[in-house]
Motif scaffolding. Sequence first.
Motif, mmCIF file in Angstrom:
data_model
loop_
_atom_site.group_PDB
_atom_site.id
_atom_site.type_symbol
_atom_site.label_atom_id
_atom_site.label_comp_id
_atom_site.label_asym_id
_atom_site.label_seq_id
_atom_site.Cartn_x
_atom_site.Cartn_y
_atom_site.Cartn_z
ATOM 1 N N SER A 90 -2.406 14.194 5.142
ATOM 2 C CA SER A 90 -2.090 14.229 6.574
ATOM 3 C C SER A 90 -2.245 15.637 7.129
ATOM 4 N N THR A 91 -1.776 16.604 6.375
ATOM 5 C CA THR A 91 -1.841 17.997 6.817
ATOM 6 C C THR A 91 -3.281 18.480 6.897
ATOM 7 N N THR A 92 -4.070 18.215 5.867
ATOM 8 C CA THR A 92 -5.455 18.681 5.886
ATOM 9 C C THR A 92 -6.276 17.926 6.936
ATOM 10 N N SER A 93 -5.932 16.671 7.194
ATOM 11 C CA SER A 93 -6.634 15.913 8.236
ATOM 12 C C SER A 93 -6.396 16.556 9.599
ATOM 13 N N LYS A 94 -5.158 16.901 9.893
ATOM 14 C CA LYS A 94 -4.836 17.557 11.158
ATOM 15 C C LYS A 94 -5.541 18.905 11.262
ATOM 16 N N SER A 122 -17.372 14.827 16.558
ATOM 17 C CA SER A 122 -18.375 13.816 16.214
ATOM 18 C C SER A 122 -18.483 13.564 14.709
ATOM 19 N N ILE A 123 -18.048 14.517 13.896
ATOM 20 C CA ILE A 123 -18.191 14.351 12.444
ATOM 21 C C ILE A 123 -16.871 14.336 11.690
ATOM 22 N N VAL A 124 -15.790 14.678 12.336
ATOM 23 C CA VAL A 124 -14.526 14.885 11.619
ATOM 24 C C VAL A 124 -14.014 13.609 10.946
ATOM 25 N N GLU A 125 -14.144 12.464 11.575
ATOM 26 C CA GLU A 125 -13.620 11.232 10.970
ATOM 27 C C GLU A 125 -14.354 10.882 9.681
ATOM 28 N N GLY A 126 -15.656 11.073 9.672
ATOM 29 C CA GLY A 126 -16.437 10.807 8.467
ATOM 30 C C GLY A 126 -16.077 11.751 7.336
ATOM 31 N N ILE A 127 -15.881 13.004 7.679
ATOM 32 C CA ILE A 127 -15.520 14.005 6.671
ATOM 33 C C ILE A 127 -14.149 13.703 6.092
ATOM 34 N N ILE A 128 -13.187 13.405 6.946
ATOM 35 C CA ILE A 128 -11.836 13.083 6.480
ATOM 36 C C ILE A 128 -11.867 11.861 5.570
ATOM 37 N N MET A 140 0.836 -1.186 0.000
ATOM 38 C CA MET A 140 0.000 0.000 0.000
ATOM 39 C C MET A 140 0.876 1.244 0.000
ATOM 40 N N ASP A 141 0.466 2.235 -0.769
ATOM 41 C CA ASP A 141 1.231 3.474 -0.842
ATOM 42 C C ASP A 141 1.101 4.269 0.453
ATOM 43 N N LYS A 142 2.137 5.045 0.714
ATOM 44 C CA LYS A 142 2.132 5.929 1.869
ATOM 45 C C LYS A 142 1.124 7.054 1.627
ATOM 46 N N LYS A 143 0.456 7.489 2.668
ATOM 47 C CA LYS A 143 -0.528 8.564 2.578
ATOM 48 C C LYS A 143 0.199 9.860 2.194
ATOM 49 N N PRO A 144 -0.295 10.567 1.158
ATOM 50 C CA PRO A 144 0.350 11.829 0.767
ATOM 51 C C PRO A 144 0.366 12.845 1.911
ATOM 52 N N LYS A 145 1.410 13.623 1.975
ATOM 53 C CA LYS A 145 1.579 14.603 3.048
ATOM 54 C C LYS A 145 0.416 15.593 3.085
ATOM 55 N N LEU A 146 -0.107 15.944 1.915
ATOM 56 C CA LEU A 146 -1.233 16.878 1.861
ATOM 57 C C LEU A 146 -2.425 16.337 2.646
ATOM 58 N N HIS A 169 -8.757 18.713 -3.859
ATOM 59 C CA HIS A 169 -8.822 18.404 -2.428
ATOM 60 C C HIS A 169 -8.747 19.680 -1.589
ATOM 61 N N LEU A 170 -7.834 20.569 -1.924
ATOM 62 C CA LEU A 170 -7.705 21.822 -1.176
ATOM 63 C C LEU A 170 -8.984 22.643 -1.254
ATOM 64 N N PHE A 171 -9.573 22.734 -2.438
ATOM 65 C CA PHE A 171 -10.816 23.479 -2.583
ATOM 66 C C PHE A 171 -11.955 22.814 -1.802
#
Length: 63
Positions: free
Chosen positions: A9-13, A22-28, A1-7, A51-53
């Motif tokens: 990880s950053t946007t998730s944080k 309560s909703i963040v995990e679903g949105i991510i 499996m490929d490594k998760k792109p840094k973008l 993704h950024l937009f």
Amino acid sequence: MDKKPKLLSTTSKFLERFCKPSIVEGIIGDLEEAFYENKDQKGLFRAKVIHLFQVIGFLSTEI
């Protein structure tokens, strides 16, 4: 499996910091799924831009 792109990880944080727990995990998860689908269909650069937009758009409706 490929490594998760840094973008992703950053946007998730970033989203974890500003969204309701309560909703963040679903949105991510939805945003990551859309990112990988866009990456396969449109290429890595366009997927990152989209993704950024999407993250900015989500925050503008959440805040």
